[in-house]
Design a protein around this motif. Sequence first.
Motif, mmCIF file in Angstrom:
data_model
loop_
_atom_site.group_PDB
_atom_site.id
_atom_site.type_symbol
_atom_site.label_atom_id
_atom_site.label_comp_id
_atom_site.label_asym_id
_atom_site.label_seq_id
_atom_site.Cartn_x
_atom_site.Cartn_y
_atom_site.Cartn_z
ATOM 1 N N LEU A 118 0.860 -1.193 0.000
ATOM 2 C CA LEU A 118 0.000 0.000 0.000
ATOM 3 C C LEU A 118 0.894 1.240 0.000
ATOM 4 C CD1 LEU A 118 -2.621 -1.077 2.725
ATOM 5 C CD2 LEU A 118 -2.774 -1.356 0.246
ATOM 6 N N PHE A 119 0.572 2.242 -0.830
ATOM 7 C CA PHE A 119 1.433 3.444 -0.840
ATOM 8 C C PHE A 119 1.044 4.427 0.254
ATOM 9 C CE2 PHE A 119 -1.611 4.449 -4.353
ATOM 10 C CZ PHE A 119 -2.157 5.624 -3.862
ATOM 11 N N VAL A 120 -0.092 4.202 0.891
ATOM 12 C CA VAL A 120 -0.420 4.926 2.124
ATOM 13 C C VAL A 120 -1.174 3.935 3.006
ATOM 14 C CG1 VAL A 120 -2.477 5.939 1.021
ATOM 15 C CG2 VAL A 120 -1.669 6.858 3.183
ATOM 16 N N SER A 121 -0.881 3.913 4.312
ATOM 17 C CA SER A 121 -1.536 2.955 5.214
ATOM 18 C C SER A 121 -1.244 3.309 6.657
ATOM 19 C CB SER A 121 -1.045 1.526 4.924
ATOM 20 O OG SER A 121 0.328 1.397 5.221
ATOM 21 N N ASN A 122 -1.865 2.552 7.551
ATOM 22 C CA ASN A 122 -1.596 2.565 8.983
ATOM 23 C C ASN A 122 -2.057 3.863 9.670
ATOM 24 O OD1 ASN A 122 -0.713 1.484 11.404
ATOM 25 N ND2 ASN A 122 1.440 1.870 11.039
ATOM 26 N N THR A 123 -1.327 4.960 9.501
ATOM 27 C CA THR A 123 -1.704 6.207 10.168
ATOM 28 C C THR A 123 -2.334 7.216 9.205
ATOM 29 O OG1 THR A 123 0.534 7.022 9.821
ATOM 30 C CG2 THR A 123 0.084 5.967 11.943
ATOM 31 N N ASP A 124 -2.653 6.778 8.009
ATOM 32 C CA ASP A 124 -3.317 7.640 7.027
ATOM 33 C C ASP A 124 -3.980 6.712 6.013
ATOM 34 O OD1 ASP A 124 -4.165 9.936 5.736
ATOM 35 O OD2 ASP A 124 -2.183 10.536 5.026
ATOM 36 N N ARG A 199 -8.760 3.696 7.051
ATOM 37 C CA ARG A 199 -7.452 3.046 7.233
ATOM 38 C C ARG A 199 -7.654 1.551 7.449
ATOM 39 N NH1 ARG A 199 -5.179 7.329 11.821
ATOM 40 N NH2 ARG A 199 -5.703 9.186 10.591
ATOM 41 N N GLY A 200 -8.705 1.215 8.186
ATOM 42 C CA GLY A 200 -9.012 -0.188 8.445
ATOM 43 C C GLY A 200 -9.459 -0.923 7.198
ATOM 44 N N THR A 201 -10.366 -0.328 6.431
ATOM 45 C CA THR A 201 -10.896 -1.065 5.273
ATOM 46 C C THR A 201 -9.875 -1.108 4.131
ATOM 47 O OG1 THR A 201 -12.096 0.900 4.504
ATOM 48 C CG2 THR A 201 -13.298 -0.666 5.881
ATOM 49 N N GLU A 202 -9.085 -0.044 3.964
ATOM 50 C CA GLU A 202 -8.027 -0.121 2.942
ATOM 51 C C GLU A 202 -6.978 -1.163 3.343
ATOM 52 O OE1 GLU A 202 -6.536 3.835 2.091
ATOM 53 O OE2 GLU A 202 -8.518 4.567 1.494
ATOM 54 N N SER A 203 -6.819 -1.390 4.645
ATOM 55 C CA SER A 203 -5.856 -2.388 5.128
ATOM 56 C C SER A 203 -6.358 -3.823 4.990
ATOM 57 C CB SER A 203 -5.500 -2.120 6.596
ATOM 58 O OG SER A 203 -4.713 -0.951 6.686
ATOM 59 N N LEU A 204 -7.596 -3.992 4.495
ATOM 60 C CA LEU A 204 -8.067 -5.345 4.181
ATOM 61 C C LEU A 204 -7.478 -5.836 2.852
ATOM 62 C CD1 LEU A 204 -11.842 -5.150 5.225
ATOM 63 C CD2 LEU A 204 -9.948 -6.218 6.463
ATOM 64 N N LEU A 205 -6.947 -4.913 2.070
ATOM 65 C CA LEU A 205 -6.457 -5.316 0.746
ATOM 66 C C LEU A 205 -5.301 -6.311 0.787
ATOM 67 C CD1 LEU A 205 -7.469 -4.579 -2.147
ATOM 68 C CD2 LEU A 205 -8.545 -3.439 -0.223
ATOM 69 N N PRO A 206 -4.322 -6.135 1.689
ATOM 70 C CA PRO A 206 -3.225 -7.115 1.719
ATOM 71 C C PRO A 206 -3.695 -8.558 1.914
ATOM 72 C CG PRO A 206 -2.558 -5.136 2.892
ATOM 73 C CD PRO A 206 -4.015 -4.957 2.537
ATOM 74 N N VAL A 207 -4.714 -8.780 2.754
ATOM 75 C CA VAL A 207 -5.192 -10.165 2.874
ATOM 76 C C VAL A 207 -6.100 -10.516 1.693
ATOM 77 C CG1 VAL A 207 -7.295 -9.959 4.314
ATOM 78 C CG2 VAL A 207 -5.772 -11.897 4.635
ATOM 79 N N TRP A 208 -6.809 -9.526 1.155
ATOM 80 C CA TRP A 208 -7.661 -9.777 -0.011
ATOM 81 C C TRP A 208 -6.817 -10.322 -1.175
ATOM 82 C CZ3 TRP A 208 -8.573 -9.222 -5.077
ATOM 83 C CH2 TRP A 208 -9.875 -9.469 -5.549
ATOM 84 N N VAL A 209 -5.700 -9.688 -1.472
ATOM 85 C CA VAL A 209 -4.895 -10.138 -2.619
ATOM 86 C C VAL A 209 -4.311 -11.536 -2.376
ATOM 87 C CG1 VAL A 209 -4.386 -7.824 -3.471
ATOM 88 C CG2 VAL A 209 -2.787 -8.901 -1.882
ATOM 89 N N ARG A 210 -4.004 -11.864 -1.116
ATOM 90 C CA ARG A 210 -3.504 -13.209 -0.808
ATOM 91 C C ARG A 210 -4.619 -14.241 -0.936
ATOM 92 N NH1 ARG A 210 1.931 -14.011 -0.446
ATOM 93 N NH2 ARG A 210 2.940 -12.262 0.582
ATOM 94 N N LEU A 211 -5.820 -13.874 -0.471
ATOM 95 C CA LEU A 211 -6.963 -14.789 -0.615
ATOM 96 C C LEU A 211 -7.277 -15.027 -2.088
ATOM 97 C CD1 LEU A 211 -9.177 -13.417 2.285
ATOM 98 C CD2 LEU A 211 -8.410 -15.797 2.048
ATOM 99 N N LEU B 118 -0.129 0.273 13.909
ATOM 100 C CA LEU B 118 0.736 -0.917 13.903
ATOM 101 C C LEU B 118 2.192 -0.454 13.892
ATOM 102 C CD1 LEU B 118 -1.135 -3.076 11.217
ATOM 103 C CD2 LEU B 118 -1.419 -3.145 13.695
ATOM 104 N N PHE B 119 3.043 -1.053 14.725
ATOM 105 C CA PHE B 119 4.444 -0.620 14.725
ATOM 106 C C PHE B 119 5.260 -1.307 13.633
ATOM 107 C CE2 PHE B 119 4.491 -3.820 18.263
ATOM 108 C CZ PHE B 119 5.469 -4.689 17.786
ATOM 109 N N VAL B 120 4.706 -2.320 13.019
ATOM 110 C CA VAL B 120 5.272 -2.860 11.781
ATOM 111 C C VAL B 120 4.083 -3.269 10.910
ATOM 112 C CG1 VAL B 120 5.583 -5.121 12.885
ATOM 113 C CG2 VAL B 120 6.715 -4.648 10.708
ATOM 114 N N LEU B 205 -6.112 -6.017 11.935
ATOM 115 C CA LEU B 205 -6.334 -5.425 13.256
ATOM 116 C C LEU B 205 -6.921 -4.016 13.202
ATOM 117 C CD1 LEU B 205 -5.932 -6.626 16.141
ATOM 118 C CD2 LEU B 205 -5.195 -8.000 14.208
ATOM 119 N N PRO B 206 -6.454 -3.138 12.295
ATOM 120 C CA PRO B 206 -7.041 -1.788 12.266
ATOM 121 C C PRO B 206 -8.565 -1.801 12.074
ATOM 122 C CG PRO B 206 -4.963 -1.771 11.098
ATOM 123 C CD PRO B 206 -5.241 -3.219 11.446
ATOM 124 N N VAL B 207 -9.088 -2.685 11.255
ATOM 125 C CA VAL B 207 -10.555 -2.716 11.130
ATOM 126 C C VAL B 207 -11.168 -3.472 12.316
ATOM 127 C CG1 VAL B 207 -11.003 -4.781 9.701
ATOM 128 C CG2 VAL B 207 -12.397 -2.747 9.401
#
Lengths: 226, 226
Positions: A118-124, A199-211, B118-120, B205-207
Amino acid sequence: MKVAVLGTGMVGQSLADRLAGQGHDVTVGTRDVEATMARTAAGSMGNPPMVEWLRDHPRVTLATFATATAASELIVNATSGDASVAVLEAAGRENLAGKVLLDFANPLDYSQGFPPSLFVSNTDSLAEQIQAAFPEARVVKSLNTMNALLMVDPRQLADADHTVFVSGNDVEAKQVVTGLLRSFGHTDVIDLGDLSTARGTESLLPVWVRLFGVLGMPTFQFKIVR
Amino acid sequence: MKVAVLGTGMVGQSLADRLAGQGHDVTVGTRDVEATMARTAAGSMGNPPMVEWLRDHPRVTLATFATATAASELIVNATSGDASVAVLEAAGRENLAGKVLLDFANPLDYSQGFPPSLFVSNTDSLAEQIQAAFPEARVVKSLNTMNALLMVDPRQLADADHTVFVSGNDVEAKQVVTGLLRSFGHTDVIDLGDLSTARGTESLLPVWVRLFGVLGMPTFQFKIVR
């Protein structure tokens, strides 16, 4: 409702098709109308070129980003995440002011190949970056956690027994989007809160692409069991 | 099986209780046995102090991290994410070599309050950092995407109709963990692939924390509908 769908790819076509089928007045926005109409090759997802797609959708108009947004009440961001801010700049901030902006772009970075980071994540989040760039738009993040087919026709999987999330700072804008989601057939809409929850829903993408890799097909969905 | 559960908090207690109830030979690991036995206050999640908990679990032993891991075939990391590497150092890398290490810690950073970041994340994960620090351990990431009650007793919610993920580089270690998950009652176990896929599950975790806020209870779960 007058709707501008920004983006001529597979996702933009899916949304425009569904919205037009529901009787909405849909304009698809593109950077350069002539160039888009001149393309005859299929899109990257095997979707038809716009010149062909428009023949099958005579009620839908193609226009520049600015013309499409100026005429519309609802703007759908169906561009790729890395192009979104530039496309909205091209649309013109005066054309976005006060409008509901449904954003389902994901900040995917394919520069290191697959899987993307992700080019932006976690705190934004991309949604917050768009809101910050266009403070007068009423940004709602939704639908970014599923395949385009399930966005517009959730009953295709498990009779729509799965979840869609909504994030945004404007309560009324979230109601407009929630109404649209229900009209598409979504049954379980969870309002997560303000736009920082994207931030939470965009962070679902890393597991989405693996699934997607493991399951071998994109027509799966998250359900929050409770 | 001889199992070391590292961590005396609510999650450690839940795992140790369940494993001992299944007949496993469980040792709970802590930094300082005397100090742990001297604490009489309830834990941060309202869980009993270990001195009281051990009275109710006479078959479970309390020992130092090193003693607990030295005697065990399976090691469960039930410490908080920011303490995990230091705890495993204290356990001793010679005691981890060749062992299956089930890791469900999450890299939560509460330094800016709630919600945690997340710290990592994104291009690395806590699971991969642990594997890199202890290359001879056989790290499997799992169970980190749900509340402790549902980790050990998934039938408490929707008759276990929800999903647990497994990530790891060692196929046989993943089989050991998958067997354990099924013995707990998990019905839908998805092997996502190598340990880098833990980036995806840690990014749930964020979501998760936002859903906890909206739903007002921690006993919900992700299901991958397909």
